[in-house]
Design an enzyme around this catalytic site. Structure first.
Site, PDB file in Angstrom:
ATOM      1  N   VAL A  28       0.861  -1.181   0.000  1.00 56.14           N
ATOM      2  CA  VAL A  28       0.000   0.000   0.000  1.00 56.14           C
ATOM      3  C   VAL A  28       0.899   1.233   0.000  1.00 56.14           C
ATOM      4  O   VAL A  28       1.854   1.284   0.775  1.00 56.14           O
ATOM      5  CB  VAL A  28      -0.881   0.061   1.262  1.00 56.14           C
ATOM      6  CG1 VAL A  28      -1.916   1.160   1.133  1.00 56.14           C
ATOM      7  CG2 VAL A  28      -1.567  -1.280   1.495  1.00 56.14           C
ATOM      8  N   ASP A 137     -14.487 -10.300   9.040  1.00 62.31           N
ATOM      9  CA  ASP A 137     -13.039 -10.337   9.295  1.00 62.31           C
ATOM     10  C   ASP A 137     -12.614  -9.172  10.184  1.00 62.31           C
ATOM     11  O   ASP A 137     -11.615  -8.508   9.907  1.00 62.31           O
ATOM     12  CB  ASP A 137     -12.294 -10.305   7.946  1.00 62.31           C
ATOM     13  CG  ASP A 137     -10.868 -10.795   8.080  1.00 62.31           C
ATOM     14  OD1 ASP A 137     -10.066 -10.518   7.183  1.00 62.31           O
ATOM     15  OD2 ASP A 137     -10.559 -11.422   9.110  1.00 62.31           O
TER      16      ASP A 137
HETATM   17  C1  AK3 Z   1      -1.532   0.717   6.089  1.00 53.62           C
HETATM   18  N1  AK3 Z   1      -2.230   1.991   5.950  1.00 53.62           N
HETATM   19  N2  AK3 Z   1      -1.832   3.105   6.613  1.00 53.62           N
HETATM   20  C2  AK3 Z   1      -2.646   4.114   6.304  1.00 53.62           C
HETATM   21  C3  AK3 Z   1      -3.611   3.640   5.417  1.00 53.62           C
HETATM   22  N3  AK3 Z   1      -4.666   4.227   4.820  1.00 53.62           N
HETATM   23  C4  AK3 Z   1      -5.417   3.480   4.005  1.00 53.62           C
HETATM   24  N4  AK3 Z   1      -5.201   2.157   3.737  1.00 53.62           N
HETATM   25  C5  AK3 Z   1      -4.155   1.558   4.327  1.00 53.62           C
HETATM   26  N5  AK3 Z   1      -3.939   0.247   4.066  1.00 53.62           N
HETATM   27  C6  AK3 Z   1      -4.816  -0.519   3.188  1.00 53.62           C
HETATM   28  C7  AK3 Z   1      -6.078  -0.936   3.940  1.00 53.62           C
HETATM   29  C8  AK3 Z   1      -7.008  -1.666   3.026  1.00 53.62           C
HETATM   30  C9  AK3 Z   1      -8.286  -1.303   2.710  1.00 53.62           C
HETATM   31  N6  AK3 Z   1      -8.931  -2.154   1.888  1.00 53.62           N
HETATM   32  C10 AK3 Z   1      -8.205  -3.178   1.536  1.00 53.62           C
HETATM   33  N7  AK3 Z   1      -8.697  -4.173   0.704  1.00 53.62           N
HETATM   34  C11 AK3 Z   1      -7.939  -5.234   0.325  1.00 53.62           C
HETATM   35  O1  AK3 Z   1      -6.772  -5.352   0.647  1.00 53.62           O
HETATM   36  N8  AK3 Z   1      -8.612  -6.123  -0.445  1.00 53.62           N
HETATM   37  C12 AK3 Z   1      -8.062  -7.290  -0.949  1.00 53.62           C
HETATM   38  C13 AK3 Z   1      -6.700  -7.462  -1.098  1.00 53.62           C
HETATM   39  C14 AK3 Z   1      -6.249  -8.666  -1.625  1.00 53.62           C
HETATM   40  C15 AK3 Z   1      -7.111  -9.690  -1.979  1.00 53.62           C
HETATM   41  C16 AK3 Z   1      -8.457  -9.453  -1.795  1.00 53.62           C
HETATM   42  C17 AK3 Z   1      -9.425 -10.539  -2.151  1.00 53.62           C
HETATM   43  F1  AK3 Z   1      -9.308 -10.737  -3.484  1.00 53.62           F
HETATM   44  F2  AK3 Z   1      -9.083 -11.665  -1.500  1.00 53.62           F
HETATM   45  F3  AK3 Z   1     -10.659 -10.191  -1.849  1.00 53.62           F
HETATM   46  C18 AK3 Z   1      -8.946  -8.298  -1.291  1.00 53.62           C
HETATM   47  S1  AK3 Z   1      -6.668  -3.126   2.214  1.00 53.62           S
HETATM   48  C19 AK3 Z   1      -3.325   2.295   5.192  1.00 53.62           C
END
Ligand code: AK3
Length: 273
Positions: A28, A137
């Site tokens: 990220v 989750d």
């Molecule tokens: C660390 N950090 N610090 C500040 C900050 N501000 C914002 N965001 C951050 N981090 C990211 C947080 C997330 C939000 N939504 C996500 N969604 C996801 O990762 N989805 C996802 C991934 C892989 C596979 C799958 C599947 F296919 F299995 F569904 C779904 S990750 C921050």
């Protein structure tokens, strides 16, 4: 007039900044959208890894679900785009980062801070459940902190839309086979259980059923082997709330709107969230 077609984003629309975190599927980054100067978080996922883990359908579901959610305690997913090798999620930036790091640093939270977080999460989950979305989750790793210290639920990668089975066969359950009537292996009350686990972990610094071996954790969960250590000192009211959430029979768990009326929440949660 026809609604404006959603803009097709691409990487050249953004200046990329520092890495904010590393996940299983990718990193990220802090990013700035060039035209608006809007600061976002950009999650970069590798298509090969998504394909290997066969989670593309989950990602599509996450984007679909998140595009309809608007709540101060739910991290926004503004959109996504992809190129040859990667999928990019355009996310709201949570300026104070990951809650689990904050919990590690403080060891455990004060009752006021814990109650404020639990109340914010309950309001966010009431909103989700109202839209037949269960997160499934809820854990510290999926919680972020916004610029004003407010909690944000992130990562709906495991969330699902629960169809309301009452309406599946135009109003009657009569024709549904047993396996379909019982099919919802879990309903929204799973999030109440997880919130109870979180509340315990906020106050004690460790989750209630932690054990070295997975098999021991599994046994402690199914037996609801809930124990409150003597340290740190936690009010009986907090223990009462946790005990009403960590109930094996899902229908007996304290409903989220009742949680917001519980004395421990009323007396400790900061109303601004
Ligand atoms: C660390 N950090 N610090 C500040 C900050 N501000 C914002 N965001 C951050 N981090 C990211 C947080 C997330 C939000 N939504 C996500 N969604 C996801 O990762 N989805 C996802 C991934 C892989 C596979 C799958 C599947 F296919 F299995 F569904 C779904 S990750 C921050």
């Amino acid at each position: 007039s026809s609604a404006a077609a959603p803009k097709r984003w691409n990487l050249s629309d953004f200046d990329i900044g520092k890495a904010l975190g590393r996940g299983k599927f990718g990193h990220v980054y802090l990013a700035r959208e060039k035209r608006s100067n809007h600061i976002v978080a950009l999650k970069v996922l590798f298509k090969t890894q998504l394909q290997e883990s066969q989670v593309e359908h989950q990602l599509r579901r996450e984007v679909e679900i998140q595009s309809h959610l608007r709540h101060p305690n739910i991290l926004r997913l503004y959109g996504y785009f992809y190129d040859q090798k990667r999928v990019y999620l355009i996310l709201e930036y949570a300026a104070r980062g990951e809650l689990y790091k904050e919990l590690q640093k403080c060891k455990y939270f004060s009752e006021r801070r814990a109650a404020t977080y639990v109340a914010s999460l309950a309001r966010a989950l009431i909103y989700c459940h109202g839209k037949h979305v269960i997160h499934r989750d809820i854990k510290p790793e999926n919680l972020l902190i916004g610029a004003q210290g407010e909690l944000k639920i992130a990562d709906f990668g495991w969330s699902v839309h629960t169809f309301n089975r009452r309406r599946t066969m135009c109003g009657t359950l009569d024709y549904l086979p047993p396996e379909m009537v019982e099919s919802v292996e879990h309903d929204a009350s799973v999030d109440i259980w997880s919130l109870g686990i979180l509340c315990y972990e906020f106050l004690y610094g460790v989750p209630p059923f932690e054990a070295v071996e997975h098999s021991d954790t599994y046994r402690r969960i199914v037996q609801v082997d809930l124990k409150f250590p003597p340290q740190p000192i936690v009010s009986p009211s907090a223990k009462d709330l946790i005990s009403q959430m960590l109930v094996k029979e899902s229908a007996q768990r304290l409903p989220l709107h009742k949680l917001l009326e519980h004395p421990w929440i009323v007396q400790n949660a900061d109303p601004s969230g």
